[in-house]
Design a protein around this motif. Structure first.
Motif, PDB file in Angstrom:
ATOM      1  N   GLY A 104       0.788  -1.222   0.000  1.00  0.00           N
ATOM      2  CA  GLY A 104       0.000   0.000   0.000  1.00  0.00           C
ATOM      3  C   GLY A 104       0.819   1.271   0.000  1.00  0.00           C
ATOM      4  O   GLY A 104       0.347   2.323   0.432  1.00  0.00           O
ATOM      5  N   ARG A 105       2.030   1.209  -0.481  1.00  0.00           N
ATOM      6  CA  ARG A 105       2.876   2.395  -0.514  1.00  0.00           C
ATOM      7  C   ARG A 105       2.343   3.421  -1.501  1.00  0.00           C
ATOM      8  O   ARG A 105       1.748   3.068  -2.521  1.00  0.00           O
ATOM      9  N   GLY A 106       2.545   4.700  -1.196  1.00  0.00           N
ATOM     10  CA  GLY A 106       2.084   5.758  -2.068  1.00  0.00           C
ATOM     11  C   GLY A 106       2.762   5.704  -3.425  1.00  0.00           C
ATOM     12  O   GLY A 106       3.928   5.296  -3.550  1.00  0.00           O
ATOM     13  N   LEU A 107       2.046   6.118  -4.447  1.00  0.00           N
ATOM     14  CA  LEU A 107       2.564   6.018  -5.813  1.00  0.00           C
ATOM     15  C   LEU A 107       3.794   6.890  -6.020  1.00  0.00           C
ATOM     16  O   LEU A 107       4.741   6.487  -6.704  1.00  0.00           O
ATOM     17  N   ASP A 108       3.800   8.091  -5.446  1.00  0.00           N
ATOM     18  CA  ASP A 108       4.961   8.972  -5.611  1.00  0.00           C
ATOM     19  C   ASP A 108       6.197   8.370  -4.952  1.00  0.00           C
ATOM     20  O   ASP A 108       7.296   8.389  -5.523  1.00  0.00           O
ATOM     21  N   GLU A 109       6.021   7.836  -3.751  1.00  0.00           N
ATOM     22  CA  GLU A 109       7.145   7.202  -3.043  1.00  0.00           C
ATOM     23  C   GLU A 109       7.650   5.991  -3.817  1.00  0.00           C
ATOM     24  O   GLU A 109       8.868   5.795  -3.972  1.00  0.00           O
ATOM     25  N   ALA A 111       7.342   5.345  -7.051  1.00  0.00           N
ATOM     26  CA  ALA A 111       8.002   5.760  -8.295  1.00  0.00           C
ATOM     27  C   ALA A 111       9.400   6.289  -8.025  1.00  0.00           C
ATOM     28  O   ALA A 111      10.344   6.008  -8.778  1.00  0.00           O
ATOM     29  N   ALA A 112       9.551   7.055  -6.939  1.00  0.00           N
ATOM     30  CA  ALA A 112      10.867   7.587  -6.589  1.00  0.00           C
ATOM     31  C   ALA A 112      11.835   6.461  -6.239  1.00  0.00           C
ATOM     32  O   ALA A 112      13.007   6.471  -6.659  1.00  0.00           O
ATOM     33  N   ASP A 113      11.369   5.487  -5.461  1.00  0.00           N
ATOM     34  CA  ASP A 113      12.216   4.350  -5.100  1.00  0.00           C
ATOM     35  C   ASP A 113      12.600   3.546  -6.341  1.00  0.00           C
ATOM     36  O   ASP A 113      13.743   3.102  -6.479  1.00  0.00           O
ATOM     37  N   LEU A 114      11.644   3.365  -7.230  1.00  0.00           N
ATOM     38  CA  LEU A 114      11.908   2.613  -8.455  1.00  0.00           C
ATOM     39  C   LEU A 114      12.962   3.317  -9.314  1.00  0.00           C
ATOM     40  O   LEU A 114      13.908   2.690  -9.800  1.00  0.00           O
ATOM     41  N   ASP A 115      12.820   4.621  -9.468  1.00  0.00           N
ATOM     42  CA  ASP A 115      13.807   5.372 -10.243  1.00  0.00           C
ATOM     43  C   ASP A 115      15.189   5.277  -9.608  1.00  0.00           C
ATOM     44  O   ASP A 115      16.203   5.121 -10.296  1.00  0.00           O
ATOM     45  N   GLY A 116      15.238   5.361  -8.274  1.00  0.00           N
ATOM     46  CA  GLY A 116      16.518   5.275  -7.572  1.00  0.00           C
ATOM     47  C   GLY A 116      17.180   3.921  -7.736  1.00  0.00           C
ATOM     48  O   GLY A 116      18.400   3.837  -7.964  1.00  0.00           O
ATOM     49  N   GLU A 117      16.386   2.859  -7.648  1.00  0.00           N
ATOM     50  CA  GLU A 117      16.954   1.515  -7.803  1.00  0.00           C
ATOM     51  C   GLU A 117      17.414   1.270  -9.234  1.00  0.00           C
ATOM     52  O   GLU A 117      18.462   0.656  -9.466  1.00  0.00           O
ATOM     53  N   CYS A 118      16.641   1.756 -10.207  1.00  0.00           N
ATOM     54  CA  CYS A 118      17.050   1.591 -11.614  1.00  0.00           C
ATOM     55  C   CYS A 118      18.373   2.314 -11.871  1.00  0.00           C
ATOM     56  O   CYS A 118      19.260   1.780 -12.551  1.00  0.00           O
ATOM     57  N   GLU A 119      18.493   3.504 -11.317  1.00  0.00           N
ATOM     58  CA  GLU A 119      19.744   4.246 -11.484  1.00  0.00           C
ATOM     59  C   GLU A 119      20.907   3.491 -10.852  1.00  0.00           C
ATOM     60  O   GLU A 119      21.998   3.406 -11.433  1.00  0.00           O
ATOM     61  N   TRP A 120      20.697   2.939  -9.673  1.00  0.00           N
ATOM     62  CA  TRP A 120      21.758   2.188  -8.981  1.00  0.00           C
ATOM     63  C   TRP A 120      22.156   0.948  -9.790  1.00  0.00           C
ATOM     64  O   TRP A 120      23.343   0.644  -9.935  1.00  0.00           O
ATOM     65  N   LEU A 121      21.173   0.236 -10.330  1.00  0.00           N
ATOM     66  CA  LEU A 121      21.458  -0.975 -11.099  1.00  0.00           C
ATOM     67  C   LEU A 121      22.304  -0.673 -12.330  1.00  0.00           C
ATOM     68  O   LEU A 121      23.212  -1.439 -12.671  1.00  0.00           O
ATOM     69  N   VAL A 122      22.022   0.453 -12.990  1.00  0.00           N
ATOM     70  CA  VAL A 122      22.766   0.816 -14.197  1.00  0.00           C
ATOM     71  C   VAL A 122      24.123   1.408 -13.850  1.00  0.00           C
ATOM     72  O   VAL A 122      25.155   1.029 -14.426  1.00  0.00           O
ATOM     73  N   THR A 123      24.152   2.330 -12.887  1.00  0.00           N
ATOM     74  CA  THR A 123      25.400   3.002 -12.516  1.00  0.00           C
ATOM     75  C   THR A 123      26.456   2.017 -12.030  1.00  0.00           C
ATOM     76  O   THR A 123      27.652   2.166 -12.327  1.00  0.00           O
ATOM     77  N   ASN A 124      26.007   0.993 -11.304  1.00  0.00           N
ATOM     78  CA  ASN A 124      26.939   0.008 -10.759  1.00  0.00           C
ATOM     79  C   ASN A 124      27.100  -1.215 -11.660  1.00  0.00           C
ATOM     80  O   ASN A 124      27.709  -2.211 -11.240  1.00  0.00           O
TER      81      ASN A 124
END
Length: 248
Positions: A104-109, A111-124
């Motif tokens: 039940g997490r908020g959509l904005d939260e 989406a932000a977590d998803l973007d952060g994890e995607c960035e981490w997966l690519v950057t590393n």
């Protein structure tokens, strides 16, 4: 004395089995509070609470065997998978608990977590950029308004026990609360797409399969770093990375 078996252990919690008793040790007593309350409210078979002395919760083992495990073929029958779907529908139709759950997490939260994890997966260089990008696009379909339901929040197949075609117990309720019903269905069928039709048939109502697939991508993208940091292998056959590859 019965043998002590370590079921799972990492820095946040550990579960031990001694005979027919499971001992759950959790640094966050809030999770234990959620688990005890959810099991008392859920209209489906759950483990019996034997005693609680923080930080330990003792529960009885449920009969039967797990529906399956991620990364392994399930030997359960189509009828057992359908029975799981029916049990989930019963849970989702029950009166709402007061707490928000993992689903039940908020959509904005989210989406932000998803973007952060995607960035981490690519950057590393953990995963190829095109694989991450494609799954981020698929995951977008899960980020939509939903009607709150009583959700389990961590309904992986190892948490659903069956005896023949009957559901005998659903365990590990620490992430339960109000949430998106399709998150539960997606979690149950993650890595076992071949059983999605059985689960939906048992669930007994139309569901948006694109949203379920979106949750497969979203959950897997969010889970890779946590799994690596806690000593698990998301690249094992049939697990999260394979799920991401199958989505493309």
């Amino acid at each position: 004395m019965d043998e002590v078996k370590v079921v799972v252990a990492h820095s946040e919690r550990a579960t031990l089995r001694v005979g027919d008793v499971f001992l759950k040790v959790d640094a966050d007593q809030g999770r234990i509070d959620v688990e005890v309350e959810a099991m008392a409210l859920a209209p489906v078979p759950t483990p019996k609470v034997l005693w609680r002395t923080p930080p330990v919760l003792a529960i009885a083992a449920v009969p039967g065997a797990a529906l399956g495990r991620l990364g392994e073929p399930s030997t359960a029958s189509p009828a057992a998978w359908a029975a799981a779907g029916a049990a989930i529908r019963k849970l989702h139709d029950a009166p709402l608990p007061t707490r928000p759950g993992r689903a039940g997490r908020g959509l904005d939260e989210l989406a932000a977590d998803l973007d952060g994890e995607c960035e981490w997966l690519v950057t590393n260089a953990v995963l190829p950029a095109d694989l991450v990008t494609r799954n981020r696009q698929v995951a977008q379909a899960a980020l939509r308004p939903w009607t709150p339901a009583f959700t389990h929040g961590d309904l992986q197949i190892a948490h659903v026990f069956v005896d023949g075609d009957e559901i005998t117990g659903i365990i590990d309720w620490s992430e339960a609360g109000q949430g998106d019903a399709l998150y539960d269905l997606a979690t149950l069928t993650l890595g076992h797409e071949e059983h999605l039709g059985d689960v939906v048939a048992g669930y007994g109502t139309d569901v948006d399969l694109d949203v379920i697939r979106a949750w497969w991508s979203l959950r897997s993208l969010l889970g890779v770093r946590w799994l690596v940091e806690h000593g698990f292998d998301p690249t094992a056959p049939g697990c999260e990375v394979d799920v991401l590859r199958s989505q493309t």
